[in-house]
Motif scaffolding. Structure first.
Motif, PDB file in Angstrom:
ATOM      1  N   UNK A  65       0.990  -1.323   0.363  1.00 49.30           N
ATOM      2  CA  UNK A  65       0.320   0.408   0.573  1.00 49.30           C
ATOM      3  C   UNK A  65       0.831   0.714   0.166  1.00 49.30           C
ATOM      4  N   UNK A  66       2.480   0.641   0.319  1.00 53.86           N
ATOM      5  CA  UNK A  66       3.293   2.390   0.480  1.00 53.86           C
ATOM      6  C   UNK A  66       3.588   2.636  -0.832  1.00 53.86           C
ATOM      7  N   UNK A  67       3.126   1.637  -2.060  1.00 53.40           N
ATOM      8  CA  UNK A  67       4.109   1.372  -3.415  1.00 53.40           C
ATOM      9  C   UNK A  67       3.484   2.349  -4.379  1.00 53.40           C
ATOM     10  N   UNK A  68       3.608   3.716  -3.708  1.00 56.92           N
ATOM     11  CA  UNK A  68       2.792   4.121  -4.640  1.00 56.92           C
ATOM     12  C   UNK A  68       2.858   5.175  -5.658  1.00 56.92           C
ATOM     13  N   UNK A  69       2.986   4.693  -6.722  1.00 57.06           N
ATOM     14  CA  UNK A  69       3.655   6.355  -8.314  1.00 57.06           C
ATOM     15  C   UNK A  69       3.950   7.203  -7.636  1.00 57.06           C
ATOM     16  N   UNK A  70       2.330   7.639  -7.595  1.00 60.03           N
ATOM     17  CA  UNK A  70       1.386   9.458  -7.817  1.00 60.03           C
ATOM     18  C   UNK A  70       1.408   9.663  -5.663  1.00 60.03           C
ATOM     19  N   UNK A  71       2.413   9.214  -5.300  1.00 63.81           N
ATOM     20  CA  UNK A  71       2.734   9.758  -4.366  1.00 63.81           C
ATOM     21  C   UNK A  71       3.432  10.748  -4.238  1.00 63.81           C
ATOM     22  N   UNK A  72       2.814  12.264  -3.650  1.00 59.94           N
ATOM     23  CA  UNK A  72       3.592  13.374  -3.400  1.00 59.94           C
ATOM     24  C   UNK A  72       5.004  13.613  -3.920  1.00 59.94           C
ATOM     25  N   UNK A  73       5.211  13.096  -2.991  1.00 56.42           N
ATOM     26  CA  UNK A  73       7.311  12.862  -3.136  1.00 56.42           C
ATOM     27  C   UNK A  73       7.555  12.518  -3.534  1.00 56.42           C
ATOM     28  N   UNK A  74       7.331  11.501  -4.597  1.00 55.21           N
ATOM     29  CA  UNK A  74       7.842  10.349  -6.030  1.00 55.21           C
ATOM     30  C   UNK A  74       7.909  11.808  -7.170  1.00 55.21           C
ATOM     31  N   UNK A  75       6.316  12.085  -6.701  1.00 58.53           N
ATOM     32  CA  UNK A  75       6.300  13.222  -8.090  1.00 58.53           C
ATOM     33  C   UNK A  75       7.377  14.219  -8.157  1.00 58.53           C
ATOM     34  N   UNK A  76       7.215  14.481  -6.761  1.00 61.64           N
ATOM     35  CA  UNK A  76       8.287  15.902  -6.409  1.00 61.64           C
ATOM     36  C   UNK A  76       9.821  15.334  -6.652  1.00 61.64           C
ATOM     37  N   UNK A  77      10.349  14.236  -6.298  1.00 64.09           N
ATOM     38  CA  UNK A  77      11.446  13.470  -7.291  1.00 64.09           C
ATOM     39  C   UNK A  77      11.183  13.868  -8.443  1.00 64.09           C
ATOM     40  N   UNK A 130       5.370   3.784 -16.052  1.00 63.81           N
ATOM     41  CA  UNK A 130       4.953   4.228 -17.151  1.00 63.81           C
ATOM     42  C   UNK A 130       3.730   3.478 -17.875  1.00 63.81           C
ATOM     43  N   UNK A 131       4.048   2.547 -17.582  1.00 67.00           N
ATOM     44  CA  UNK A 131       3.212   1.468 -18.193  1.00 67.00           C
ATOM     45  C   UNK A 131       1.269   1.661 -17.966  1.00 67.00           C
ATOM     46  N   UNK A 132       1.496   2.597 -16.454  1.00 67.79           N
ATOM     47  CA  UNK A 132      -0.494   2.544 -16.457  1.00 67.79           C
ATOM     48  C   UNK A 132      -0.973   4.279 -17.294  1.00 67.79           C
ATOM     49  N   UNK A 133      -1.654   3.841 -17.131  1.00 68.38           N
ATOM     50  CA  UNK A 133      -2.108   5.310 -18.450  1.00 68.38           C
ATOM     51  C   UNK A 133      -2.228   6.325 -17.590  1.00 68.38           C
ATOM     52  N   UNK A 134      -2.562   6.329 -16.621  1.00 62.59           N
ATOM     53  CA  UNK A 134      -2.805   7.842 -15.782  1.00 62.59           C
ATOM     54  C   UNK A 134      -1.749   8.305 -15.177  1.00 62.59           C
ATOM     55  N   UNK A 135      -0.845   7.334 -14.475  1.00 58.37           N
ATOM     56  CA  UNK A 135       0.977   7.676 -15.066  1.00 58.37           C
ATOM     57  C   UNK A 135       1.312   8.130 -15.912  1.00 58.37           C
ATOM     58  N   UNK A 136       1.218   7.670 -16.776  1.00 56.28           N
ATOM     59  CA  UNK A 136       1.841   8.301 -18.090  1.00 56.28           C
ATOM     60  C   UNK A 136       1.386  10.221 -18.482  1.00 56.28           C
TER      61      UNK A 136
END
Ligand code: PEP
Ligand code: MG
Length: 263
Positions: free
Chosen positions: A185-197, A219-225
């Motif tokens: 549950x912590x493995x969250x690509x869109x967590x703001x910490x990840x996006x900031x880095x 990048x393989x998830x459409x929302x993330x892309x």
């Protein structure tokens, strides 16, 4: 696809023991010739951690914290014969296609300096032996540790491109084993910490006039892309099964809208 964004060279050795220069050269040459004018980004050996190589050339001891231990560039910089063999095979193959080389799990400036020194040694040796190679092969580093992202302005001065390794970056930023379901549950690509880095890394790449791509599963998830394009990522390396879906999605969007979305 516009090219191959991540050739994980360690996969050549997972089952097959032969890590000789000739065997590696043949494999790299084959993929470069097949890709013709398209770029092929080959990553140097990323063994250790969750990737165990079965070869007599590699002795890896078991470690208490393998994901924080002797893996990837940390391992190859301590095994320079093995590393130089791979670099020789890569540079020899560079005469046959459009190669980019990238180095995994960079944490600091000193590692980049050591890599560039070894590259120079290999190039000089090939020149001495009159072996053709492309001296202008773009050299990139993977940004997959928080440390590398935070000092990416300094690192960008020494390399031709960045590739954000999203699988490891998320794991190391969130302090969350990427293979452990109990903490997934912590493995969250869109967590703001990840996006900031990611944002810091892209801005520092562009400030220094180099490109910043992203590989790994994110990048393989459409929302993330959509968000990644909004953050300014120049290229996305995808699972092949997702390629057409994501290409179609991105063709129907406007970059300005995605920038707003990412903000
Ligand atoms: C990554 O960490 O995102 C990456 C592409 O490398 P690997 O998954 O092979 O560790
Ligand atoms: Mg990685």
């Amino acid at each position: 696809a516009d090219g191959i964004g991540l050739f994980r060279s360690e996969f050549l050795f997972m089952e097959k023991a032969d890590m000789s220069e000739e065997s590696q050269f043949a494999a790299y040459k084959q993929v470069l010739e097949t890709a013709k004018e398209k770029t092929v980004t080959i990553r140097t050996l990323d063994c250790g951690g969750d990737k165990i190589i079965k070869s007599p050339d590699i002795i890896q001891e078991s470690e208490k914290n393998p994901l924080l231990g002797w893996r990837a560039i940390r391992f190859t910089l301590d095994n320079t014969d093995l590393f130089k063999t791979q670099l020789r095979a890569l540079y020899r193959a560079s005469a046959f296609g459009n190669l980019k080389i990238m180095f995994p799990l960079i944490s600091c400036h000193e590692q980049v300096m050591s890599v560039l020194k070894l590259v120079k040694e290999v190039q000089n040796q090939l020149a001495k032996e009159n072996i053709p190679y492309n001296k202008d092969v773009p050299l990139g580093i993977m940004i997959e540790t928080p440390a590398a992202a935070l000092v990416s302005d300094a690192l960008a001065k020494y390399v031709d491109f960045f590739s954000i390794g999203s699988n490891d970056l998320i794991q190391y930023v969130m302090a969350c084993d990427r293979g452990n379901e109990k903490v997934s549950y912590l493995y969250e690509p869109l967590n703001p910490a990840i996006l900031q880095l990611i944002s810091i890394t892209v801005k520092n790449a562009h400030k220094n006039k180099i490109s910043c791509s992203l590989c790994g599963e994110m990048g393989s998830d459409p929302n993330n892309a959509l968000i990644l394009v909004g953050l300014g990522v120049d290229e996305i390396s995808l699972s092949t099964g997702k390629l057409l879906e994501i290409r179609k999605l991105l063709q129907n969007t406007n970059k300005k809208d995605l920038e707003v979305l990412a903000q």
